[in-house]
Each structure stands twice: as C-alpha cells, then as structure tokens.
Design a protein around this motif. Structure first.
Motif, PDB file in Angstrom:
ATOM      1  N   UNK A 102      79.238 -31.913  -3.713  1.00  0.00           N
ATOM      2  CA  UNK A 102      80.437 -32.602  -3.222  1.00  0.00           C
ATOM      3  C   UNK A 102      81.130 -33.381  -4.338  1.00  0.00           C
ATOM      4  N   UNK A 103      80.381 -33.765  -5.367  1.00  0.00           N
ATOM      5  CA  UNK A 103      80.959 -34.485  -6.498  1.00  0.00           C
ATOM      6  C   UNK A 103      80.970 -33.586  -7.737  1.00  0.00           C
ATOM      7  N   UNK A 104      82.110 -33.436  -8.401  1.00  0.00           N
ATOM      8  CA  UNK A 104      82.183 -32.537  -9.552  1.00  0.00           C
ATOM      9  C   UNK A 104      81.394 -33.024 -10.763  1.00  0.00           C
ATOM     10  N   UNK A 105      80.884 -34.258 -10.710  1.00  0.00           N
ATOM     11  CA  UNK A 105      80.110 -34.776 -11.844  1.00  0.00           C
ATOM     12  C   UNK A 105      78.670 -34.257 -11.833  1.00  0.00           C
ATOM     13  N   UNK A 106      78.209 -33.716 -10.702  1.00  0.00           N
ATOM     14  CA  UNK A 106      76.846 -33.184 -10.644  1.00  0.00           C
ATOM     15  C   UNK A 106      76.694 -32.065 -11.660  1.00  0.00           C
ATOM     16  N   UNK A 107      75.568 -32.083 -12.395  1.00  0.00           N
ATOM     17  CA  UNK A 107      75.383 -31.084 -13.440  1.00  0.00           C
ATOM     18  C   UNK A 107      73.907 -30.829 -13.653  1.00  0.00           C
ATOM     19  N   UNK A 108      73.606 -29.735 -14.350  1.00  0.00           N
ATOM     20  CA  UNK A 108      72.223 -29.437 -14.714  1.00  0.00           C
ATOM     21  C   UNK A 108      71.673 -28.226 -13.979  1.00  0.00           C
ATOM     22  N   UNK A 109      70.606 -27.676 -14.544  1.00  0.00           N
ATOM     23  CA  UNK A 109      69.921 -26.526 -13.957  1.00  0.00           C
ATOM     24  C   UNK A 109      68.693 -26.998 -13.192  1.00  0.00           C
ATOM     25  N   UNK A 110      68.295 -26.201 -12.200  1.00  0.00           N
ATOM     26  CA  UNK A 110      67.147 -26.554 -11.367  1.00  0.00           C
ATOM     27  C   UNK A 110      66.370 -25.298 -11.000  1.00  0.00           C
ATOM     28  N   UNK A 111      65.095 -25.491 -10.645  1.00  0.00           N
ATOM     29  CA  UNK A 111      64.265 -24.410 -10.111  1.00  0.00           C
ATOM     30  C   UNK A 111      63.607 -24.920  -8.840  1.00  0.00           C
ATOM     31  N   UNK A 112      63.612 -24.075  -7.821  1.00  0.00           N
ATOM     32  CA  UNK A 112      63.070 -24.453  -6.510  1.00  0.00           C
ATOM     33  C   UNK A 112      61.995 -23.471  -6.078  1.00  0.00           C
ATOM     34  N   UNK A 113      61.021 -24.004  -5.340  1.00  0.00           N
ATOM     35  CA  UNK A 113      60.016 -23.197  -4.666  1.00  0.00           C
ATOM     36  C   UNK A 113      60.032 -23.568  -3.186  1.00  0.00           C
ATOM     37  N   UNK A 114      59.312 -22.785  -2.400  1.00  0.00           N
ATOM     38  CA  UNK A 114      59.252 -23.039  -0.961  1.00  0.00           C
ATOM     39  C   UNK A 114      58.392 -24.263  -0.671  1.00  0.00           C
ATOM     40  N   UNK A 115      58.680 -24.919   0.424  1.00  0.00           N
ATOM     41  CA  UNK A 115      57.888 -26.061   0.869  1.00  0.00           C
ATOM     42  C   UNK A 115      57.418 -25.835   2.295  1.00  0.00           C
ATOM     43  N   UNK A 116      56.171 -26.156   2.563  1.00  0.00           N
ATOM     44  CA  UNK A 116      55.639 -26.100   3.923  1.00  0.00           C
ATOM     45  C   UNK A 116      55.808 -27.430   4.653  1.00  0.00           C
ATOM     46  N   UNK A 117      56.035 -28.500   3.897  1.00  0.00           N
ATOM     47  CA  UNK A 117      55.995 -29.838   4.486  1.00  0.00           C
ATOM     48  C   UNK A 117      57.317 -30.576   4.380  1.00  0.00           C
ATOM     49  N   UNK A 118      58.413 -29.877   4.182  1.00  0.00           N
ATOM     50  CA  UNK A 118      59.690 -30.549   4.053  1.00  0.00           C
ATOM     51  C   UNK A 118      60.160 -30.581   2.617  1.00  0.00           C
ATOM     52  N   UNK A 119      61.405 -30.963   2.441  1.00  0.00           N
ATOM     53  CA  UNK A 119      62.017 -30.939   1.113  1.00  0.00           C
ATOM     54  C   UNK A 119      61.486 -32.068   0.242  1.00  0.00           C
ATOM     55  N   UNK A 120      61.474 -31.813  -1.072  1.00  0.00           N
ATOM     56  CA  UNK A 120      60.993 -32.819  -2.017  1.00  0.00           C
ATOM     57  C   UNK A 120      62.038 -33.882  -2.309  1.00  0.00           C
ATOM     58  N   UNK A 121      63.288 -33.648  -1.901  1.00  0.00           N
ATOM     59  CA  UNK A 121      64.337 -34.649  -2.080  1.00  0.00           C
ATOM     60  C   UNK A 121      65.452 -34.371  -1.083  1.00  0.00           C
TER      61      UNK A 121
END
Length: 451
Positions: free
Chosen positions: A301-320
């Motif tokens: 939603x904000x154009x200032x957000x930047x950077x690369x990320x890697x995600x895996x599946x979660x069984x217990x909810x999101x990490x953030x």
C-alpha cells in the motif's frame, strides 16, 4: 325556403376534459406496460491461448444467460448468448484468434435471432469445454468464460523429458544471446545421504559441502511464475505488470538450470495464461518435482516498501502481519484469474490444506534460507529470515516449496530493477546458487519412476 342550420360552438370545458382523459389513458397504458429491457453490452473480449488450454473471456455489464453444445465432424463449439446484440467489440473476437492457437481454427460471430448472439468456434481437435460466468471482482465487471481443454492432454513427464525440448527458448535480447554460456559444473551435487532434521534451528544455515558421490537420478525443479492471463498480479507506477516480470525471470532461471546435466525444469506456465493455485501444485506433483519455487514481485500500500523476501508454508499462522496480508492477497488469485467452481475438486483442496507435513515445512525453510542468503547479495532484504504464512500454492504435502518476492514492483526504484535485464539475470543466478547449495547438503531421495 331552405332550412337554416345552426352551428353551435362546443363548450371549451368539455373538449379540454376529453383531451385530458385521452392523455391520462395513454399515460396509464405506458405505466402498466413494461418498457423493453435494454440489451447488455459486451465491454471487452480477451483470448489466452496456451498448450494447456485456451481461454476466451467476454466482459460485460451484467450477468448473461448462456447455453452451449458441441458439434462433431468437424469439431465445433456453439455458444448462444441471450440478452445482447452484436456490437463492434464482440466482432473484434474474430481477429483475436491467432493462427498458432493450439485449439481454435477460427470463430464466427453473428446475430442468431433478436437479442441472441451465436458464437461458433471451429476447432483443431476434440476438446472438453468448460463454460461459466464470474461475478465482478477487482477491476473486472461480469465475465463469461469459455475454457477449451484438450480431450487427450499430454503426459507431463513425457513432455518434460522429451529430447530436444530443452534450451529451445532464445534469450530475450541479442546481448544475452551473444554472451558465452557458463560451463556446467561437471561435479555431482552431493552424496546421497539422508540428513537428520535439526529441530533446534528453525532457519538452518546452508553450508555447501564438497561432493563425494554422484547422484543416481535427475533433480526436477518446478518453477511457478505467479499470476498470468486474467490475473495480472501487481502493477507498478510505470504500468509494468507482475505477471510479465516474473515470467521473464522464471524463463531465465529455467535456461540456467538446464545447463546442468543432472537437473531439469518444469514451468507451471510458460506463457501469459492463468493457472489456478491448486493446479500449480498438481503440475509439480505430476512430474514428481523435488522442489517447488513460486516467483513473485508484489506491491504494498505504501510505495516506500522495498526489498526481497522468501516465504515458506506455516502450520500455525503467519510469522508477521505483513506475511499474513501477503498470503491473503496471493490466495485471492483464483478469484481474479477466474476458476470454474463447479468443477473445483474439493477433495484435492482438502488434501492440499491438510496433508502438508512438518518435514516438508522444515525442508522448505532450509532451501528458503539458502536462497535468501544469495538474494541478499544483489538486493536489500525486506526481512532477514525466511517468513511463513498460509500460502495455498506452497501446500504440496511432499515437495519442499518456497515463494520468492523478488522485489516490490510498487516501489519506483525496484520497479526499474525488475524490468532491467541485468537484475533479472542476477536474480536468476542467485536463486540457482541457493538451490544448488540446498541440494548439496540435502540430496533428494530416490524416486524410481524418474530414474
């Protein structure tokens, strides 16, 4: 003597009264008699050809009543659309059918009868049509969809190992085509030796080992360029679309992986067409992939957000909170892209939701950590560790699966990077190095069907 005729003037009041009564009667008739309904309007027509299937989409301003049937000898699909009249937009459909379409020879469009338009698709082969409507969502209004699937789809493993199929795709630009290809590493990746799970380290550091024993089978990688077709994904300020950027990166990565004789690649889509999230997982499982890598370039939603990320599946909810927001956004792709819910395999959906194992997630975290470390060398990391959330596309129960956000296309600087060929090439190199580092320490188990 002629009789005189007396002409008496009519009372003005009486004449006025009759006029009013007549007008009132006409008004009454117009009120109780329904006015003819306005015909729906076709707003846009789109065609998405691919080897998997061809999709034809008609976008309109209201829901339509549609009937269809198949005619044999020669093969044709006839579609009648009620409540519309033929317009220039609908006529444009004829020109949108290309000669290289795998399933459609041509389409004929005409006014079959008042308020009924007929489409006749002349087909190249026997097909299994799926015809359905979609409610408004996102920027789309009502959509009427025709999916033409082959009656005899090709075997995915046979297509994957077909001789001469690799390295046919030329690089996107002449400079890349002229650049000397790196020599594949002739040394095998790793010793075939199962590694114990280290439960004390959620994101274990991947350290390349000196290989000691040759692998006995090919490693199969499933690359999944996100979005496609009706689903453009995120769009940058300059109009660049996520679906185009990630397909370009995936193709570059595919060419690099295929330079290694013990690795091969399957793309969940190799062109601009839509693949439902569940089908992306199914494709990977059909070729018994050893790794599933979904490639994205999202927006915030904000154009200032930047950077690369890697995600895996979660069984217990999101990490953030951000990971949860992103997963919800990506999981809505089926609504945007358009899935025929009448043919949706609920049993398959249950399997994908319930059978993801702890071992799969642990392996996903390992490969994610290896890839994240390499990506950090070419771009700022949005988070320094692999994040987790309930991404539907990562729910293969038996395949390590990661989702890579290569950069934020909503950030003007990163949008420029994502469309830069050098950055795309660097990103593909980083992902490949991370994948090879993972398999150097975690060789896949033997699968007899692929040896």
């Amino acid at each position: 003597m002629p009789r005189s005729t007396e002409i008496r003037p009519q009372p003005v009041k009486s004449k006025t009264r009759r006029t009013i009564l007549k007008a009132g009667g006409a008004l009454f008739v117009s009120v109780v008699t329904p006015l003819p309904a306005l015909a729906s309007q076709i707003l846009a027509v789109r065609v998405w050809p691919s080897d998997d299937y061809t999709r034809v989409t008609l976008e309109n301003d209201s829901d339509l009543k549609v009937t269809h049937f198949v005619v044999k000898n020669p093969e044709r699909l006839v579609v009648d659309i009620e409540g519309i009249d033929l317009n220039s937009t609908l006529k444009d459909l004829v020109a949108k059918i290309q000669p290289n379409d795998p399933y459609i020879k041509q389409v004929r469009v005409g006014q079959n009868r008042p308020s009924v338009v007929r489409l006749v698709f002349d087909l190249k082969d026997e097909i299994k049509p799926q015809v359905f409507t979609l409610a408004p969502v996102g920027e789309y209004k009502y959509r009427f969809v025709i999916d033409l699937y082959p009656s005899n789809p090709p075997d995915p493993i046979a297509a994957l190992i077909q001789k001469g199929d690799w390295n046919k795709e030329a690089p996107a630009t002449p400079p890349l085509a002229q650049a000397p290809a790196p020599k594949p590493d002739p040394v095998p990746l790793a010793e075939i030796k199962p590694q114990p799970d280290d439960k004390s380290d959620r994101n274990p550091r991947v350290v390349p080992e000196e290989p000691r024993m040759q692998l006995t089978r090919m490693i199969t990688i499933a690359l999944d360029p996100g979005h496609g077709g009706e689903d453009p994904g995120a769009t940058g300020a300059r109009g660049n679309r996520e679906k185009d950027v990630v397909l370009s990166i995936a193709k570059r990565l595919k060419r690099k992986i295929e330079q290694y004789p013990n690795m091969r690649v399957m793309l969940t889509r190799d062109a601009d067409f839509f693949v439902p999230l569940g089908q992306r997982v199914v494709k990977a499982r059909k070729v018994q992939a050893d790794l599933f890598v979904s490639i994205h370039a999202d927006a915030f939603v904000q154009p200032t957000a930047r950077g690369s990320s890697v995600f895996a599946l979660s069984e217990k909810g999101a990490s953030s909170t951000a990971a949860r927001w992103l997963a919800n956004k990506e999981n809505s792709a089926d609504l945007i892209g358009g899935v025929n819910i009448k043919t949706h395999d609920r049993q398959l959906a249950s399997v994908l939701l319930d059978l993801s194992t702890t071992a799969q997630i642990n392996d996903s975290l390992r490969v994610g950590n290896a890839v994240l470390k390499e990506i950090g060398g070419i771009n700022k990391l949005h988070k320094g560790a692999v994040e987790q959330a309930g991404f539907a596309v990562l729910k293969a129960p038996d395949i390590p699966s990661i989702l890579i956000e290569t950069a934020f296309i909503s950030n003007p600087e990163e949008e420029a990077k994502l469309t830069d060929e050098r950055y795309q090439d660097q990103m593909a190199d980083a992902i490949l190095t991370g994948i090879r580092n993972y398999f150097a320490k975690n060789p896949p188990l033997a699968k007899n069907k692929l040896t």
